[in-house]
Design an enzyme around this catalytic site. Structure first.
Site, mmCIF file in Angstrom:
data_model
loop_
_atom_site.group_PDB
_atom_site.id
_atom_site.type_symbol
_atom_site.label_atom_id
_atom_site.label_comp_id
_atom_site.label_asym_id
_atom_site.label_seq_id
_atom_site.Cartn_x
_atom_site.Cartn_y
_atom_site.Cartn_z
ATOM 1 N N CYS A 98 -27.868 -2.857 10.469
ATOM 2 C CA CYS A 98 -28.080 -4.134 9.783
ATOM 3 C C CYS A 98 -27.025 -4.358 8.708
ATOM 4 O O CYS A 98 -27.116 -3.801 7.610
ATOM 5 C CB CYS A 98 -29.479 -4.170 9.175
ATOM 6 S SG CYS A 98 -29.795 -5.669 8.230
ATOM 7 N N CYS B 197 -28.231 -5.968 5.485
ATOM 8 C CA CYS B 197 -28.943 -5.061 4.582
ATOM 9 C C CYS B 197 -27.977 -4.128 3.870
ATOM 10 O O CYS B 197 -28.122 -3.859 2.680
ATOM 11 C CB CYS B 197 -29.929 -4.176 5.347
ATOM 12 S SG CYS B 197 -30.822 -4.978 6.661
ATOM 13 N N ASP B 198 -27.009 -3.590 4.583
ATOM 14 C CA ASP B 198 -26.243 -2.454 4.064
ATOM 15 C C ASP B 198 -24.758 -2.724 3.845
ATOM 16 O O ASP B 198 -24.058 -1.878 3.283
ATOM 17 C CB ASP B 198 -26.369 -1.264 5.043
ATOM 18 C CG ASP B 198 -27.814 -0.818 5.209
ATOM 19 O OD1 ASP B 198 -28.571 -0.957 4.240
ATOM 20 O OD2 ASP B 198 -28.179 -0.342 6.291
#
Ligand code: NAP
Length: 321
Positions: free
Chosen positions: A148, A151-152
């Site tokens: 992701c 997200c990261d």
């Protein structure tokens, strides 16, 4: 199973799944006096554990309300505590079989011999990112390996990252990562990308993105964090180890809907079809989160649809009275 759990009771609502969608629907339905029962799943070594995909992430910086960010598992633990605080009955069990053909609906679990029964069901079993299943991948997940970018990606400022896949997701992730990373290499197993033309054009014009076609990732190297990716050209057979701090797997997602096949309408990719909010093809059965959303797939959108499902259940139960 708690000693005082009443197997004979017909519950108002059973929630299947304990990610942000399931737990948010539990918070709302508990506060709406629906006495929800939530099947949270069981811990397992495959990552298929209670709390869903956020249990596999590190820091979450885009969930509103946490200006300093919060660790994924901590966020899920907070949501769980909040659901319990308002009276949600959480069972650490998996749903193993369902009968949605008539009300009360029946759900068999991994820890009960008899099925649980309920007037309504919220399905929030989520989806799983498909992974490569190569050496080093599981060990380095959350330590350089991710599924992701939203997200990261932020953690890879000025670093070398790789994206695996040739579809729209891979190119979207590559574009997002190029805002932070020093270079983004898209590794695709064929010569032609699957992604839409517009996404391809955009990625080709991006100076930071480069492509390795006809190439597969064979192994991920590094002790405690990702250091190198071992790739192989499938035409020449040549193997190379390339320095990498990040590797994003973007080869598609798979919704966790095998339990419901043949009982509610699924789309051609297996996602639950919802209409008018969170209604499914079966009146009284609602779906929230990634199990019905192949597009947004964010913790906050899952939580939002969990709220919607609880409100939809409330209206549905009122209509039965
Ligand atoms: P996808 O279209 O199924 O693409 C998956 C990619 O991963 C393909 O290029 C596939 O290679 C590759 N792949 C699959 N298994 C692999 C493996 N084991 N090893 C290496 N590569 C592998 O999935 P997606 O990109 O997640 O997109 C899903 C859907 O969402 C699509 O309909 C897409 O259009 C849509 N979407 C749209 C947007 C947007 O419009 N902004 C953004 C994201 C997603 P092959 O090509 O060789 O099969």
């Amino acid at each position: 199973m708690p000693d005082n759990f009443d197997m004979n009771k017909i519950h108002k609502v059973i929630i299947v799944g304990s990610g942000p969608a399931g737990l948010t629907s539990a918070i709302y339905s508990a506060r709406g006096n629906l006495d929800p029962v939530l099947l949270e799943g069981e811990p397992s070594s495959t990552g298929d554990q209670p709390g869903g995909q956020l249990m596999l992430t590190t820091e979450v910086e885009n969930f509103p309300g946490f200006p300093q960010g919060i660790m994924g598992p901590e966020l899920m633990s907070n949501l769980r505590e909040q659901a319990v605080r308002f009276g949600t009955e959480i069972l650490t069990s998996k749903a193993v079989r369902v009968d949605l053909s008539q009300s009360p609906f029946r759900i068999w679990t991994s820890t009960t011999s008899e099925p649980l029964r309920a007037l309504s069901v919220i399905i929030s079993t989520g989806a799983q990112a498909l992974m490569l299943n190569i050496d080093g991948e599981e060990r380095l997940l959350g330590h350089g390996v991710s599924a992701c970018a939203t997200c990261d990606g932020f953690f890879f400022r000025d670093q070398k990252v790789f994206v695996v896949g040739g579809g729209d997701s891979a190119l979207e992730e590559a574009g997002f990562l190029s805002k932070f990373a020093s270079s983004v290499t898209v590794v695709h197993r064929r010569k032609e990308l699957r992604a839409s033309k517009i996404m391809q054009d955009r990625a080709m014009q991006n100076q930071k993105i480069n492509f390795r076609y006809n190439t597969v990732v064979k192994e991920l190297l590094g002790e405690n964090k990702l250091e190198k990716v071992r790739i192989q050209d499938v035409v020449t057979g040549v193997v190379e180890d390339l320095e990498a701090q990040g590797l994003f797997v973007a080869i598609g997602h798979s919704p966790n809907t095998s339990l419901f096949q043949g009982q509610i309408e699924l789309d051609d990719k297996g996602y639950i079809v919802t209409h008018d909010g969170t209604k499914t093809s079966v009146p009284g059965v609602f779906a929230a989160g990634d199990v019905q959303d192949s597009k947004y797939r964010q913790a906050i959108t899952a939580a939002g649809s969990g709220c919607m499902a609880a409100l939809d259940v409330e209206h549905y139960l009122e209509s039965l009275a």
